[in-house]
Design a protein around this motif. Structure first.
Motif, PDB file in Angstrom:
ATOM      1  N   SER A 194       4.605  -2.339   7.116  1.00  0.00           N
ATOM      2  CA  SER A 194       3.860  -1.719   8.218  1.00  0.00           C
ATOM      3  C   SER A 194       2.883  -2.729   8.823  1.00  0.00           C
ATOM      4  CB  SER A 194       3.078  -0.498   7.713  1.00  0.00           C
ATOM      5  OG  SER A 194       2.186  -0.021   8.691  1.00  0.00           O
ATOM      6  N   PRO A 195       2.990  -2.987  10.115  1.00  0.00           N
ATOM      7  CA  PRO A 195       2.055  -3.920  10.762  1.00  0.00           C
ATOM      8  C   PRO A 195       0.603  -3.459  10.657  1.00  0.00           C
ATOM      9  CG  PRO A 195       3.925  -3.450  12.200  1.00  0.00           C
ATOM     10  CD  PRO A 195       4.014  -2.484  11.057  1.00  0.00           C
ATOM     11  N   ALA A 196       0.384  -2.147  10.468  1.00  0.00           N
ATOM     12  CA  ALA A 196      -0.980  -1.628  10.391  1.00  0.00           C
ATOM     13  C   ALA A 196      -1.749  -2.210   9.215  1.00  0.00           C
ATOM     14  CB  ALA A 196      -0.943  -0.097  10.278  1.00  0.00           C
ATOM     15  N   PHE A 197      -1.046  -2.649   8.175  1.00  0.00           N
ATOM     16  CA  PHE A 197      -1.727  -3.182   6.998  1.00  0.00           C
ATOM     17  C   PHE A 197      -2.108  -4.650   7.160  1.00  0.00           C
ATOM     18  CE2 PHE A 197      -0.636   0.567   4.552  1.00  0.00           C
ATOM     19  CZ  PHE A 197      -1.683   0.630   3.646  1.00  0.00           C
ATOM     20  N   GLU A 198      -1.605  -5.295   8.194  1.00  0.00           N
ATOM     21  CA  GLU A 198      -1.900  -6.713   8.368  1.00  0.00           C
ATOM     22  C   GLU A 198      -3.397  -6.944   8.553  1.00  0.00           C
ATOM     23  OE1 GLU A 198       0.308 -10.444  10.567  1.00  0.00           O
ATOM     24  OE2 GLU A 198       0.280  -8.489  11.544  1.00  0.00           O
ATOM     25  N   ARG A 199      -4.064  -6.066   9.304  1.00  0.00           N
ATOM     26  CA  ARG A 199      -5.496  -6.236   9.553  1.00  0.00           C
ATOM     27  C   ARG A 199      -6.330  -6.043   8.282  1.00  0.00           C
ATOM     28  NH1 ARG A 199      -8.083  -0.993  11.186  1.00  0.00           N
ATOM     29  NH2 ARG A 199      -6.705   0.626  10.382  1.00  0.00           N
ATOM     30  N   ILE A 200      -5.723  -5.420   7.260  1.00  0.00           N
ATOM     31  CA  ILE A 200      -6.413  -5.191   5.990  1.00  0.00           C
ATOM     32  C   ILE A 200      -6.130  -6.320   5.011  1.00  0.00           C
ATOM     33  CG2 ILE A 200      -6.623  -3.595   4.038  1.00  0.00           C
ATOM     34  CD1 ILE A 200      -5.453  -1.479   6.159  1.00  0.00           C
ATOM     35  N   VAL A 201      -4.880  -6.765   4.994  1.00  0.00           N
ATOM     36  CA  VAL A 201      -4.471  -7.767   4.019  1.00  0.00           C
ATOM     37  C   VAL A 201      -4.926  -9.171   4.408  1.00  0.00           C
ATOM     38  CG1 VAL A 201      -2.473  -8.855   2.931  1.00  0.00           C
ATOM     39  CG2 VAL A 201      -2.529  -6.373   3.233  1.00  0.00           C
ATOM     40  N   LEU A 202      -4.987  -9.469   5.708  1.00  0.00           N
ATOM     41  CA  LEU A 202      -5.378 -10.826   6.121  1.00  0.00           C
ATOM     42  C   LEU A 202      -6.807 -11.187   5.682  1.00  0.00           C
ATOM     43  CD1 LEU A 202      -3.693 -11.210   9.626  1.00  0.00           C
ATOM     44  CD2 LEU A 202      -3.059 -12.300   7.463  1.00  0.00           C
ATOM     45  N   PRO A 203      -7.821 -10.299   5.829  1.00  0.00           N
ATOM     46  CA  PRO A 203      -9.149 -10.641   5.293  1.00  0.00           C
ATOM     47  C   PRO A 203      -9.132 -10.841   3.776  1.00  0.00           C
ATOM     48  CG  PRO A 203      -9.316  -8.841   6.860  1.00  0.00           C
ATOM     49  CD  PRO A 203      -7.848  -9.038   6.607  1.00  0.00           C
ATOM     50  N   PHE A 204      -8.331 -10.049   3.076  1.00  0.00           N
ATOM     51  CA  PHE A 204      -8.159 -10.213   1.629  1.00  0.00           C
ATOM     52  C   PHE A 204      -7.583 -11.597   1.330  1.00  0.00           C
ATOM     53  CE2 PHE A 204      -5.245  -9.085  -2.094  1.00  0.00           C
ATOM     54  CZ  PHE A 204      -6.241  -9.220  -3.058  1.00  0.00           C
ATOM     55  N   SER A 205      -6.582 -11.999   2.121  1.00  0.00           N
ATOM     56  CA  SER A 205      -5.961 -13.308   1.942  1.00  0.00           C
ATOM     57  C   SER A 205      -6.956 -14.437   2.202  1.00  0.00           C
ATOM     58  CB  SER A 205      -4.757 -13.437   2.884  1.00  0.00           C
ATOM     59  OG  SER A 205      -4.189 -14.714   2.818  1.00  0.00           O
ATOM     60  N   ARG A 206      -7.822 -14.257   3.218  1.00  0.00           N
ATOM     61  CA  ARG A 206      -8.830 -15.296   3.518  1.00  0.00           C
ATOM     62  C   ARG A 206      -9.822 -15.439   2.370  1.00  0.00           C
ATOM     63  NH1 ARG A 206      -8.426 -13.210   8.892  1.00  0.00           N
ATOM     64  NH2 ARG A 206     -10.205 -11.797   8.524  1.00  0.00           N
ATOM     65  N   ASN A 207     -10.217 -14.335   1.768  1.00  0.00           N
ATOM     66  CA  ASN A 207     -11.130 -14.416   0.629  1.00  0.00           C
ATOM     67  C   ASN A 207     -10.466 -15.079  -0.573  1.00  0.00           C
ATOM     68  OD1 ASN A 207     -13.225 -13.198   1.999  1.00  0.00           O
ATOM     69  ND2 ASN A 207     -12.763 -11.140   1.259  1.00  0.00           N
ATOM     70  N   LEU A 208      -9.171 -14.826  -0.756  1.00  0.00           N
ATOM     71  CA  LEU A 208      -8.448 -15.485  -1.843  1.00  0.00           C
ATOM     72  C   LEU A 208      -8.390 -16.997  -1.616  1.00  0.00           C
ATOM     73  CD1 LEU A 208      -5.473 -13.004  -2.392  1.00  0.00           C
ATOM     74  CD2 LEU A 208      -7.340 -13.475  -3.988  1.00  0.00           C
ATOM     75  N   ASN A 237      -3.304   6.563   9.395  1.00  0.00           N
ATOM     76  CA  ASN A 237      -4.001   5.379   9.878  1.00  0.00           C
ATOM     77  C   ASN A 237      -5.371   5.790  10.420  1.00  0.00           C
ATOM     78  OD1 ASN A 237      -4.910   3.312  11.808  1.00  0.00           O
ATOM     79  ND2 ASN A 237      -2.931   2.345  11.410  1.00  0.00           N
ATOM     80  N   SER A 238      -6.425   5.345   9.744  1.00  0.00           N
ATOM     81  CA  SER A 238      -7.787   5.773  10.105  1.00  0.00           C
ATOM     82  C   SER A 238      -8.192   5.284  11.491  1.00  0.00           C
ATOM     83  CB  SER A 238      -8.789   5.269   9.063  1.00  0.00           C
ATOM     84  OG  SER A 238      -8.720   3.857   8.952  1.00  0.00           O
ATOM     85  N   LYS A 239      -7.762   4.071  11.859  1.00  0.00           N
ATOM     86  CA  LYS A 239      -8.116   3.551  13.178  1.00  0.00           C
ATOM     87  C   LYS A 239      -7.495   4.411  14.275  1.00  0.00           C
ATOM     88  CE  LYS A 239      -7.870  -0.518  16.173  1.00  0.00           C
ATOM     89  NZ  LYS A 239      -7.404  -1.923  16.311  1.00  0.00           N
ATOM     90  N   LEU A 240      -6.225   4.739  14.092  1.00  0.00           N
ATOM     91  CA  LEU A 240      -5.562   5.588  15.081  1.00  0.00           C
ATOM     92  C   LEU A 240      -6.225   6.960  15.156  1.00  0.00           C
ATOM     93  CD1 LEU A 240      -1.779   4.759  14.482  1.00  0.00           C
ATOM     94  CD2 LEU A 240      -3.288   3.914  16.296  1.00  0.00           C
ATOM     95  N   TRP A 241      -6.595   7.501  14.005  1.00  0.00           N
ATOM     96  CA  TRP A 241      -7.228   8.817  13.991  1.00  0.00           C
ATOM     97  C   TRP A 241      -8.552   8.791  14.759  1.00  0.00           C
ATOM     98  CZ3 TRP A 241      -5.547  13.445  13.410  1.00  0.00           C
ATOM     99  CH2 TRP A 241      -6.414  14.501  13.150  1.00  0.00           C
TER     100      TRP A 241
END
Length: 605
Positions: free
Chosen positions: A449-463, A287-291
Motif C-alpha cells: 500500500s502506497p499509504a504506508f510509504e509516508r510512515i515507513v520512510l521516516p522510520f527508515s531515515r532514523n535507522l 487511513n487516518s489522513k484520508l479520514w
C-alpha cells in the motif's frame, strides 16, 4: 485360578467403564458456549443486534483493490473473489453453526438443529436439519460434512490443518448425524470451531479436482448465489428467494440486500474518488489522513453520504513492523530491540494520523487478554518453569514500547539503540553498521500500500542514523500475496488480529510447526518452545479466567522477545456510507465487515 482372576478383573474394569459412561453427562442443545451458558435460550426469536423487520431488497455496492483469479476460497492457489470467505462468514456457504456476535464465544445451530457433547468435550455430534438444502435442491447430509472436513484437511489452506489438527476422526452415524472425535479432551474450543466448518456439496465435487478447478462456479447452501464474476472487474451475488434458512432465528434480520456487488479498483485513490461520486455505497476507512481530509464535498455537505465513528469492544491484536526470523540477520534479539527504538509513534500520530490512534503495546490490545503491569501470581506460576529460557524482564518489568518526544528524530532512543548494539559487538564504519561477524546490516522493507510509504520512510531515515540500511520497496498486490505466502521478505507491515476468545488459531500465529508451513500466519517465523507450550495451554484452558491468564502470559513472552516493532490501533470503526443505508445497534464483539449482513436499504419496498 489365574484365568479366573483375569476374567473377573476384566469384568470389573468393563463394569467400571460402563458405570462411568452411564454417569457421564451428555449435553444436547441448540447452542454451545466456550465458557458458561449461551445468552439466547431455545426458542429465541432473533439476535439482539439484528432488526427482524428490516426490509428486503435494494443492493449494496462495495469495493476491492486488486483482482482475483479463483472462485475457490478454500485452497491456497490463486486469489479468491471477494465475498467468498473460507470460514463461517460467507454469502454462499452455510456452516454447521453461527456465532453470537454479542458474546465472547458462543455458537448457535444453523445447518445443525442441535449439538451434542459430553462433559469433557472429547467429541461433538451435530444433528442436521431435515430442511437444509444446497442451492440445487439436494439435501445437506452428514456425508457432505465428513467429505468437506477430509477434503479441507488434505487439500485446503494450511489454516485448516492447524485449526482442526486435534480431530482424530469423523464418524457418519446416519444421513443427518455426524460425530467428530478428538485426540484429547482438554480442548474446550474444538466443538465450537468444528461448528464453524462451511459445508460443501460432495456430489458437486466428486468428479472434479478440488484444488485445481479454481474457476468452477460454486454451489453452496447459503443465502446468496454467484450471479456474475468478471476477473479484474466485479463479482455479483444475488439473494436466493428459496434460501432454506431465511426464517430461522439465527438468520432473522440478516442478508437483507437483493444484490451485493464488489467492484474492483487498481488503487485506493481511484476507489475513494469513485465512492465520493456515488459509484459504490460503503467504506470502512483505515487511513487516518484520508479520514481527516478527504471525506468532504457536496455529497457529505448535503447528507447524501454519512460519516460515522462506531466504538467497539473487539480485541485489536497487534499491528506492527514484523521481522522475518528466517533471515539470519534477525536472529539476534539485540538487533531487533535496537531497531524498535528508531520508530517514533508519537511523531507519526501527531503529524500523519491527526491524533486518531493509540500506540500498540500488546498482541492482544483492546482486550482483557493484554498483559499490563507486573505478572499476577497465576501468570508467574505458568512462567516460572521456563525462567531459564526467558528474559528476566518477563518476570519483573512491565513491557512498554519506546517513548519519544514526538520530534521525529528520537535522539535519546537512538543513543540507547547505539549503546545496545555496541555492547553486542556491532561496529559502525563509514556510516554503515556491521554485525559482530562483519556483515553489513541491510534489509528490505516491502509494501503493498502506497499509504504506508509516508510512515515507513521516516522510520527508515532514523535507522540510517544507526548505520542500518532499510530499503523501502513497493510491490503490486498479487506479488505481495505470493511473497508473503512464501515468506519471501525481510520486514513488512502486518496485522495480527485476535478474537474475543483466543484458541486454536494461536498455533498458526506462533507455533514452531506453522513457521515451516508456507501460507501460514506465523509470518514472523517464531520457533520458540516456551511459546509452543503456552499456546498449548491457551488451547486447553477450561475457564474464561484461565484463558485470560494464559493469554497474558503468552503476551509477556512475545513482547519481551522483540519479535516486532509495534504500530498503532483504534477502538473505533470509521465508516462512510450512502444515507439510504441503515444498521441496527451493533453487538459488542461484532466485526464491522461481518456486520454488513445486518444492514439494509431503507428505500427497499
Amino acid at each position: 485360578m489365574g484365568i479366573h482372576s483375569t476374567v473377573l478383573r476384566g469384568l470389573f474394569v468393563g463394569l467400571c467403564a460402563f458405570t462411568a459412561l452411564a454417569h457421564a453427562e451428555i449435553h444436547k442443545s441448540h447452542a454451545i458456549a466456550m465458557h458458561g451458558e449461551p445468552k439466547y435460550s431455545p426458542g429465541f426469536s432473533h439476535f439482539d443486534y439484528t432488526n427482524p423487520n428490516a426490509p428486503k431488497g435494494g443492493e449494496l455496492r462495495l469495493h476491492v483493490i486488486g483482482g482475483f483469479d479463483s472462485l475457490n476460497p478454500f485452497v491456497s492457489k490463486g486469489r479468491a473473489a471477494a465475498g467468498m470467505a473460507y470460514l463461517d462468514n460467507s454469502y454462499l456457504y452455510d456452516s454447521l453453526t453461527v456465532r453470537g456476535e454479542d458474546e465472547p464465544f458462543t455458537q448457535y445451530g444453523l445447518l445443525a438443529e442441535s449439538i451434542e457433547w459430553p462433559d469433557d468435550r472429547s467429541w461433538v455430534r451435530f444433528h442436521l436439519r431435515e430442511e437444509a438444502r444446497f442451492a440445487d435442491g439436494e439435501p445437506v447430509q452428514a456425508d457432505d460434512v465428513a467429505w468437506t472436513f477430509d477434503t479441507l484437511m488434505e487439500k485446503g489452506k494450511p489454516f485448516y490443518s492447524y485449526y482442526y489438527a486435534a480431530v482424530e476422526r469423523v464418524e457418519v452415524n446416519d444421513p443427518r448425524t455426524v460425530t467428530f472425535h478428538f485426540k484429547a479432551s482438554d480442548n474446550r474450543e474444538l466443538p465450537l470451531i468444528i461448528g464453524q466448518l462451511p459445508v460443501l456439496p460432495k456430489h458437486h465435487w466428486q468428479d472434479r479436482e478440488f484444488d485445481k478447478d479454481g474457476m468452477l462456479p460454486p454451489l453452496g447452501s447459503g443465502p446468496y448465489r454467484l450471479a456474475e464474476a468478471k476477473p479484474g472487474k466485479k463479482v455479483v451475488y444475488q439473494r436466493r428467494k428459496d434460501y432454506w434458512a431465511q426464517s430461522l432465528p439465527v438468520m432473522k434480520g440478516r442478508n437483507n440486500f437483493d444484490r451485493i456487488i464488489y467492484d474492483y479498483y487498481l488503487d485506493e485513490t481511484a476507489a475513494l474518488e469513485a465512492f465520493k461520486s456515488g459509484r459504490y455505497d460503503w467504506r470502512h476507512e483505515n487511513n487516518s489522513k484520508l479520514w481527516a481530509t478527504a471525506y468532504r464535498g457536496p455529497a457529505f455537505e448535503s447528507g447524501k453520504i454519512v460519516t460515522d465513528e462506531v466504538s467497539h469492544g473487539n480485541p485489536w491484536g497487534a499491528q506492527a513492523f514484523i521481522f522475518n526470523l528466517r533471515k539470519e540477520l534477525f536472529q539476534d534479539e539485540i538487533l531487533r530491540e535496537a531497531i524498535g527504538y528508531a520508530f517514533d509513534f508519537q511523531w507519526s500520530n501527531d503529524n500523519l494520523f491527526y491524533g486518531q490512534y493509540k500506540q500498540n503495546r500488546s498482541y492482544f490490545d483492546n482486550s482483557e487478554m493484554a498483559a499490563t503491569g507486573l505478572p499476577s501470581k497465576a501468570e508467574l506460576a505458568l512462567l516460572e518453569p521456563y525462567r531459564e529460557q526467558l528474559p528476566e524482564a518477563v518476570f519483573n518489568k512491565e513491557y512498554q514500547p519506546p517513548k519519544t518526544d514526538g520530534s521525529g528524530r528520537p535522539r535519546e532512543n537512538l543513543r540507547k539503540a547505539s549503546m545496545l548494539l555496541k555492547e553486542a559487538g556491532y561496529q559502525l564504519r563509514d556510516g554503515q553498521l556491521y554485525t559482530p561477524d562483519n556483515k553489513p546490516v541491510r534489509f528490505e522493507f516491502i509494501l503493498s500500500s502506497p499509504a504506508f510509504e509516508r510512515i515507513v520512510l521516516p522510520f527508515s531515515r532514523n535507522l540510517k542514523a544507526l548505520g542500518i540500511v532499510a530499503n523501502v520497496s513497493k510491490v503490486d498486490s498479487s506479488l505481495w500475496v505470493e511473497r508473503i505466502q512464501n515468506f519471501d521478505f525481510d520486514m513488512i507491515v502486518y496485522r495480527m488480529g485476535q478474537s474475543s476468545s483466543p484458541g486454536n488459531e494461536q498455533q498458526e500465529y506462533w507455533s514452531s510447526q506453522a513457521a515451516e508451513q508456507p501460507g501460514s500466519r506465523n509470518l514472523i517465523g517464531i520457533k520458540n518452545p516456551v511459546v509452543d507450550a503456552l499456546v498449548d495451554k491457551i488451547v486447553a484452558a477450561q475457564t474464561r479466567e484461565e484463558l485470560i491468564t494464559r493469554c497474558r502470559a503468552l503476551d509477556r513472552v512475545l513482547q519481551w522477545q522483540h519479535y516486532s516493532v509495534f504500530n498503532w490501533y483504534s477502538d473505533q470503526y470509521r465508516l462512510a456510507y450512502q444515507s439510504r443505508l441503515r444498521h441496527p445497534e451493533l453487538g459488542k464483539y461484532v466485526g464491522m465487515d461481518a456486520a454488513l449482513d445486518t444492514w439494509w436499504d431503507s428505500t427497499a419496498k
